[in-house]
Enzyme design. Structure first.
Site, PDB file in Angstrom:
ATOM      1  N   ARG A 171       0.829  -1.208   0.000  1.00 14.06           N
ATOM      2  CA  ARG A 171       0.000   0.000   0.000  1.00 14.06           C
ATOM      3  C   ARG A 171       0.865   1.261   0.000  1.00 14.06           C
ATOM      4  NH1 ARG A 171      -3.213  -3.798   3.196  1.00 14.06           N
ATOM      5  NH2 ARG A 171      -1.375  -3.732   4.493  1.00 14.06           N
ATOM      6  N   ILE A 172       1.865   1.295   0.887  1.00 18.69           N
ATOM      7  CA  ILE A 172       2.678   2.517   0.987  1.00 18.69           C
ATOM      8  C   ILE A 172       3.646   2.628  -0.197  1.00 18.69           C
ATOM      9  CG2 ILE A 172       4.370   3.763   2.396  1.00 18.69           C
ATOM     10  CD1 ILE A 172       3.020   2.378   4.879  1.00 18.69           C
ATOM     11  N   ASP A 198      10.032  -6.649  -5.105  1.00 14.18           N
ATOM     12  CA  ASP A 198       9.038  -7.232  -4.206  1.00 14.18           C
ATOM     13  C   ASP A 198       8.744  -8.633  -4.731  1.00 14.18           C
ATOM     14  OD1 ASP A 198       6.653  -8.067  -2.908  1.00 14.18           O
ATOM     15  OD2 ASP A 198       6.001  -6.001  -2.618  1.00 14.18           O
ATOM     16  N   ALA A 247      10.266   1.775   6.997  1.00 19.93           N
ATOM     17  CA  ALA A 247       9.541   0.562   7.409  1.00 19.93           C
ATOM     18  C   ALA A 247       9.873   0.145   8.840  1.00 19.93           C
ATOM     19  CB  ALA A 247       9.826  -0.551   6.409  1.00 19.93           C
ATOM     20  N   ARG A 248      11.026  -0.503   9.039  1.00 24.00           N
ATOM     21  CA  ARG A 248      11.439  -0.948  10.374  1.00 24.00           C
ATOM     22  C   ARG A 248      12.969  -0.946  10.448  1.00 24.00           C
ATOM     23  NH1 ARG A 248       7.062   0.126  11.656  1.00 24.00           N
ATOM     24  NH2 ARG A 248       5.464  -1.149  12.655  1.00 24.00           N
ATOM     25  N   ASP A 298      12.992   6.892   9.487  1.00 22.45           N
ATOM     26  CA  ASP A 298      11.942   7.180  10.475  1.00 22.45           C
ATOM     27  C   ASP A 298      11.982   6.132  11.582  1.00 22.45           C
ATOM     28  OD1 ASP A 298       9.634   8.675  11.353  1.00 22.45           O
ATOM     29  OD2 ASP A 298       8.364   7.016  10.690  1.00 22.45           O
ATOM     30  N   GLU A 345      14.214   1.624  19.619  1.00 24.00           N
ATOM     31  CA  GLU A 345      13.514   2.916  19.680  1.00 24.00           C
ATOM     32  C   GLU A 345      13.117   3.252  21.102  1.00 24.00           C
ATOM     33  OE1 GLU A 345      10.355   2.966  16.777  1.00 24.00           O
ATOM     34  OE2 GLU A 345      11.757   2.664  15.127  1.00 24.00           O
ATOM     35  N   HIS A 363      10.047   7.912  14.312  1.00 22.49           N
ATOM     36  CA  HIS A 363       8.948   6.992  14.012  1.00 22.49           C
ATOM     37  C   HIS A 363       7.598   7.722  14.062  1.00 22.49           C
ATOM     38  CE1 HIS A 363       7.730   2.485  14.107  1.00 22.49           C
ATOM     39  NE2 HIS A 363       6.891   3.204  13.377  1.00 22.49           N
TER      40      HIS A 363
HETATM   41  P1  NAD Z   1       1.765  -3.857   2.831  1.00 22.56           P
HETATM   42  O1  NAD Z   1       1.568  -5.176   3.493  1.00 22.56           O
HETATM   43  O2  NAD Z   1       0.664  -3.260   2.050  1.00 22.56           O
HETATM   44  O3  NAD Z   1       3.043  -3.946   1.857  1.00 22.56           O
HETATM   45  C1  NAD Z   1       4.213  -4.606   2.152  1.00 22.56           C
HETATM   46  C2  NAD Z   1       4.824  -5.080   0.847  1.00 22.56           C
HETATM   47  O4  NAD Z   1       6.113  -5.642   1.141  1.00 22.56           O
HETATM   48  C3  NAD Z   1       3.993  -6.180   0.168  1.00 22.56           C
HETATM   49  O5  NAD Z   1       3.755  -5.855  -1.181  1.00 22.56           O
HETATM   50  C4  NAD Z   1       4.880  -7.409   0.286  1.00 22.56           C
HETATM   51  O6  NAD Z   1       4.761  -8.283  -0.831  1.00 22.56           O
HETATM   52  C5  NAD Z   1       6.259  -6.785   0.323  1.00 22.56           C
HETATM   53  N1  NAD Z   1       7.283  -7.685   0.821  1.00 22.56           N
HETATM   54  C6  NAD Z   1       7.130  -8.741   1.679  1.00 22.56           C
HETATM   55  N2  NAD Z   1       8.307  -9.365   1.843  1.00 22.56           N
HETATM   56  C7  NAD Z   1       9.204  -8.714   1.074  1.00 22.56           C
HETATM   57  C8  NAD Z   1      10.583  -8.899   0.829  1.00 22.56           C
HETATM   58  N3  NAD Z   1      11.270  -9.925   1.363  1.00 22.56           N
HETATM   59  N4  NAD Z   1      11.207  -8.025   0.015  1.00 22.56           N
HETATM   60  C9  NAD Z   1      10.524  -7.009  -0.570  1.00 22.56           C
HETATM   61  N5  NAD Z   1       9.205  -6.790  -0.379  1.00 22.56           N
HETATM   62  C10 NAD Z   1       8.564  -7.631   0.436  1.00 22.56           C
HETATM   63  O7  NAD Z   1       2.236  -2.887   3.983  1.00 22.56           O
HETATM   64  P2  NAD Z   1       2.244  -1.283   3.998  1.00 22.56           P
HETATM   65  O8  NAD Z   1       0.982  -0.788   4.573  1.00 22.56           O
HETATM   66  O9  NAD Z   1       2.680  -0.791   2.655  1.00 22.56           O
HETATM   67  O10 NAD Z   1       3.394  -1.035   5.087  1.00 22.56           O
HETATM   68  C11 NAD Z   1       4.713  -1.521   4.860  1.00 22.56           C
HETATM   69  C12 NAD Z   1       5.507  -1.480   6.144  1.00 22.56           C
HETATM   70  O11 NAD Z   1       5.741  -0.125   6.489  1.00 22.56           O
HETATM   71  C13 NAD Z   1       4.757  -2.043   7.371  1.00 22.56           C
HETATM   72  O12 NAD Z   1       4.964  -3.441   7.502  1.00 22.56           O
HETATM   73  C14 NAD Z   1       5.356  -1.288   8.520  1.00 22.56           C
HETATM   74  O13 NAD Z   1       6.427  -2.015   9.100  1.00 22.56           O
HETATM   75  C15 NAD Z   1       5.913  -0.022   7.879  1.00 22.56           C
HETATM   76  N6  NAD Z   1       5.185   1.169   8.342  1.00 22.56           N
HETATM   77  C16 NAD Z   1       5.902   2.160   8.942  1.00 22.56           C
HETATM   78  C17 NAD Z   1       5.250   3.292   9.385  1.00 22.56           C
HETATM   79  C18 NAD Z   1       5.998   4.411  10.024  1.00 22.56           C
HETATM   80  O14 NAD Z   1       5.433   5.119  10.855  1.00 22.56           O
HETATM   81  N7  NAD Z   1       7.238   4.643   9.670  1.00 22.56           N
HETATM   82  C19 NAD Z   1       3.859   3.411   9.241  1.00 22.56           C
HETATM   83  C20 NAD Z   1       3.175   2.388   8.592  1.00 22.56           C
HETATM   84  C21 NAD Z   1       3.841   1.268   8.151  1.00 22.56           C
END
Ligand code: NAD
Length: 323
Positions: free
Chosen positions: A149-150, A170, A230-231, A255, A260, A279
Site C-alpha cells: 500500500r505505501i 518485491d 519501514a522498520r 523514520d 527505539e 517513528h
Molecule cells: P503492505 O503489506 O501493504 O506492503 C508490504 C509489501 O512488502 C507487500 O507488497 C509485500 O509483498 C512486500 N514484501 C514482503 N516481503 C518482502 C521482501 N522480502 N522483500 C521485498 N518486499 C517484500 O504494507 P504497507 O501498509 O505498505 O506497510 C509496509 C511497512 O511499512 C509495514 O509493515 C510497517 O512495518 C511499515 N510502516 C511504517 C510506518 C511508520 O510510521 N514509519 C507506518 C506504517 C507502516
C-alpha cells in the site's frame, strides 16, 4: 467488558469504545512486565509500537482481541496469540498517505539539502549556494523495496509529480501491478545498482531482517540516497553509518531504528548526511484519528460478534483450529 489501552491513542478512539459501552482502562506503563500484570480480566487491547510479548499473552485470561493501531505487527507475538485463539487485527490503508508523504518529504529534503542550507544561512555561510550540490529529482530513478500500500503510493506520487523512473523489488507482486505506475519489477541487485533513491517499505519478518547490509550498500551509486520508512532491523544500522561516513553512498533518511528510541551512542545520530525522524511518519493530525478509530472499531467488532475488517492471524488461527 474491559479494553486496555497500552499506549495513548487519540480521544476519538476512546470515545468510540465508551459509546459502545466498553470500560476503557490504561496500562500504567508499556513495559511488558507491567502489562502482563494488568492484562487479567481484559477482553480487548489496543497496541501501538510497544512489544506485546508471549509473557503478556500467557497471563491473559479473558483476552479475545489485540488490535494494532497501525500496520506493522512485528511487535506482537502472533504465534502465542493464535495458539490461544486471540484475534490480532491491524488498520491497513489508514496511514498510506501520511507515510508516503513523509517519504517524499525526506526525498526532497535530501536532494535539496534543506537541513544543511537552512543552517548555513543562519551561520553566515551564504556561499553554500556556490557548491552546486543540490539536485533535481525529475527523471531520477526511485527504487522501491516492498510494493504494498505505501510503496505503491510513493511510486504513483513520485511518477506523477516528479516524473521519476520507478524500479520495484518485491518477490510477492506481479509485474502487471508494477506496470500500473509505469514501473519495472527487478531483482534487488539491479534496483540497488541503478537507483538514485532507494526507499524501504517492506514488513519486518525473518526474510527482511538484515536485508540491507554492507554488501547491498556497496552496490549502490556513491551519489545515491537510501531511506527507511519501514522498520529499523531491515537495514544494518552500523553498515549504513559506515556507508555514510566512508562515502559509499551520499545520504540517507530514516523514520525507524533498530532500538527505539535510539541509544545516544547510535552511530547514525553522529552523522550529518542522514535525516532522522522519531517513528512519526504516520502521526499526522489526520492519521492518528484514522488509526485510533480503526483500531477501536476492530475491538468493538470482535467483542460484539461482528467480522472485523483486517485479521492478521487468520491462517494461524485456522492452523490451531481456533476459528
Ligand atoms: P503492505 O503489506 O501493504 O506492503 C508490504 C509489501 O512488502 C507487500 O507488497 C509485500 O509483498 C512486500 N514484501 C514482503 N516481503 C518482502 C521482501 N522480502 N522483500 C521485498 N518486499 C517484500 O504494507 P504497507 O501498509 O505498505 O506497510 C509496509 C511497512 O511499512 C509495514 O509493515 C510497517 O512495518 C511499515 N510502516 C511504517 C510506518 C511508520 O510510521 N514509519 C507506518 C506504517 C507502516
Amino acid at each position: 467488558m474491559k479494553v486496555l489501552i497500552v499506549q495513548p491513542i487519540h480521544e476519538s478512539g476512546i470515545n468510540l469504545l465508551k459509546s459502545a459501552g466498553f470500560e476503557v482502562v490504561y496500562a500504567s506503563s508499556s513495559d511488558p512486565k507491567v502489562v502482563a500484570k494488568e492484562i487479567k480480566g481484559i477482553d480487548g487491547v489496543i497496541v501501538r509500537a510497544a512489544p506485546f510479548t508471549s509473557e503478556i499473552i500467557e497471563q491473559a485470561d479473558a483476552l479475545k482481541v489485540i488490535s494494532r493501531h497501525g500496520v506493522g505487527v512485528d511487535n506482537i507475538d502472533i504465534e502465542s496469540a493464535s495458539k490461544k485463539g486471540i484475534l490480532v487485527l491491524n488498520t491497513p490503508g489508514v496511514n498510506d498517505v501520511s507515510v508516503a508523504e513523509h517519504t517524499i518529504a525526506i526525498i526532497l529534503a535530501l536532494s535539496k539539502r534543506i537541513k544543511d542550507i537552512d543552517n548555513a544561512v543562519r551561520v553566515g555561510n551564504f556561499n553554500i549556494r556556490e557548491e552546486y550540490s543540490i539536485i533535481d529529482i525529475d527523471g531520477k530513478t526511485l527504487g522501491i523495496i516492498g510494493f504494498g500500500r505505501i510503496g505503491s503510493l510513493v511510486a504513483k506520487k513520485c511518477k506523477n509529480a516528479f516524473n521519476m523512473r520507478i524500479l520495484v523489488y518485491d518477490p510477492y507482486v506481479d509485474k502487471e501491478r508494477v506496470k500500473e505506475v509505469d514501473g519495472e519489477l527487478v531483482d534487488l541487485e539491479t534496483l540497488l545498482r541503478e537507483s538514485d533513491f532507494v526507499t524501504i517499505h517492506a514488513p519486518l519478518n525473518d526474510e527482511t531482517r538484515g536485508l540491507i547490509g554492507e554488501r547491498e550498500l556497496r552496490m549502490m551509486k556513491s551519489s545515491a540516497f537510501i531511506i527507511n520508512m519501514a522498520r529499523g532491523p531491515i537495514w544494518d544500522e552500523n553498515a549504513v553509518a559506515r556507508a555514510l561516513s566512508e562515502g559509499w553512498i551520499r545520504g540517507a533518511g530514516t523514520d525507524v531504528f533498530e532500538e527505539e528510541p535510539p541509544d545516544k551512542d547510535n552511530p547514525l545520530l553522529k552523522l550529518n548526511n542522514i535525516i532522522l525522524s522519531p517513528h512519526m511518519a504516520a502521526l499526522t493530525k489526520e492519521c492518528v484519528i484514522r488509526m485510533a478509530v480503526g483500531s477501536a472499531q476492530g475491538v468493538i467488532d470482535v467483542l460484539t460478534g461482528k467480522k472485523p475488517k483486517s485479521i492478521v492471524n487468520y491462517s494461524l488461527l485456522e492452523k490451531y483450529r481456533k476459528i
